[in-house]
Design a protein around this motif. Sequence first.
Motif, mmCIF file in Angstrom:
data_model
loop_
_atom_site.group_PDB
_atom_site.id
_atom_site.type_symbol
_atom_site.label_atom_id
_atom_site.label_comp_id
_atom_site.label_asym_id
_atom_site.label_seq_id
_atom_site.Cartn_x
_atom_site.Cartn_y
_atom_site.Cartn_z
ATOM 1 N N PHE A 1 8.778 -0.926 -12.207
ATOM 2 C CA PHE A 1 9.292 0.096 -11.307
ATOM 3 C C PHE A 1 8.182 0.451 -10.332
ATOM 4 O O PHE A 1 7.037 -0.015 -10.469
ATOM 5 N N SER A 2 8.486 1.269 -9.341
ATOM 6 C CA SER A 2 7.501 1.641 -8.329
ATOM 7 C C SER A 2 7.538 3.147 -8.105
ATOM 8 O O SER A 2 8.576 3.791 -8.275
ATOM 9 N N ILE A 3 6.418 3.683 -7.707
ATOM 10 C CA ILE A 3 6.290 5.090 -7.345
ATOM 11 C C ILE A 3 5.817 5.160 -5.898
ATOM 12 O O ILE A 3 4.839 4.500 -5.527
ATOM 13 N N ARG A 4 6.530 5.934 -5.105
ATOM 14 C CA ARG A 4 6.156 6.051 -3.702
ATOM 15 C C ARG A 4 4.751 6.641 -3.583
ATOM 16 O O ARG A 4 4.434 7.655 -4.184
ATOM 17 N N ARG A 5 3.900 5.971 -2.825
ATOM 18 C CA ARG A 5 2.514 6.414 -2.631
ATOM 19 C C ARG A 5 2.392 7.169 -1.316
ATOM 20 O O ARG A 5 2.962 6.763 -0.304
ATOM 21 N N HIS A 6 1.638 8.281 -1.333
ATOM 22 C CA HIS A 6 1.484 9.101 -0.134
ATOM 23 C C HIS A 6 0.017 9.395 0.143
ATOM 24 O O HIS A 6 -0.766 9.676 -0.772
ATOM 25 N N GLY B 1 0.779 -1.214 0.000
ATOM 26 C CA GLY B 1 0.000 0.000 0.000
ATOM 27 C C GLY B 1 0.814 1.269 0.000
ATOM 28 O O GLY B 1 0.256 2.362 -0.090
ATOM 29 N N ASN B 2 2.144 1.135 0.092
ATOM 30 C CA ASN B 2 3.011 2.311 0.136
ATOM 31 C C ASN B 2 3.577 2.688 -1.230
ATOM 32 O O ASN B 2 4.316 3.678 -1.333
#
Length: 345
Positions: A238-243, A222-223
């Motif tokens: 790849f991943s993108i930081r979730r906020h 979930g992050n």
Amino acid sequence: MTGRRFRHFLKPATALAVFATVLAAPAAGFADEPLSQGKPVNVRTKAIDIFQIGREERTFGKLTFLGGLELLASDREIGGLSGLISLDGGSAFLAVTDHGHWVSGRIAQTAEGTPLDVSGVRMAPLLGADGKTLKARWGHDTEALALDGSDLYVTAETKNAIYRYPWPLATGKERMLGEVKLVEDIRMLPRNTGLEALAIAPHGSSVAGSLIAVAETSTNDGNVLDGYIIGQKGTDRFSIRRHDGFDATDAAYLPDGDLLLVERRFTLLDLIGLRLRRFPGESIRPDALLEGELLLEADFGYQIDNMEALAVHRNEAGETILTLLSDDNRSFLQRTILLRFRLED
């Protein structure tokens, strides 16, 4: 997103036709003006002159608000707009709805890009390779668009598929050319939080020509938001930081090669939220974890709704113009709004 989270609280739209009025037919157009045989739709617009409610401020960090329009359509199928491409220097557009319809039209605008009105709106159903509508095939949860030369790509969230269509869509009756081959973990994304954002990596990028797709959330963390680099030689991740509970809704490349990502949040506590982040083009690479630069954040105190679509073009002065479009989920309690910003480099 097709609005399932909203539908627990919102009623379907039934009254937009009250506002409809006939607008002019499309101007003698440009070479790629689409949907010539599409169904004409009556649309009325209301100007949005300020972005932050109660303030006349036009500068928001690196973005300058140029203006906006609320679109009031006579046909419910015009609702649910979830993908967007700017055409002809921003004076025309192609959109896709989450119920499997193309929507095109022209935008009257100032030289700098301020939208003044919308006219010549047409719509047509997306067709499969067999000529049947995607809605008939249950493959119509279409969410994002990306144009690459003579190929137009469309994501379908429920099926977690990417369709390929010919460009231009001269008549609106063009059939799907096929589906992009996707790896199994994309196919297995949750049906309502699957592929939401789509862009084509530009020439000069280390991943040039690849489809850059971002899922609404993540399958197991979930992050982060799950991202995919889909090229001829295979798929990298790849991943993108979730906020703060924001989900991805659309993406587009800037002329300088950086990637923009639109994010949206909806909760009963916070109501509607919008974020726009910018990522250096060279950061989009296999196994990367991206943070990006926050360009814009807005809440219910701003003129936003369920913002799901993003397009980029240059105006006559060579300035970079961003167009954001909302998905009203065909709900009487939501709006279809088009917003324009100039990105100050």
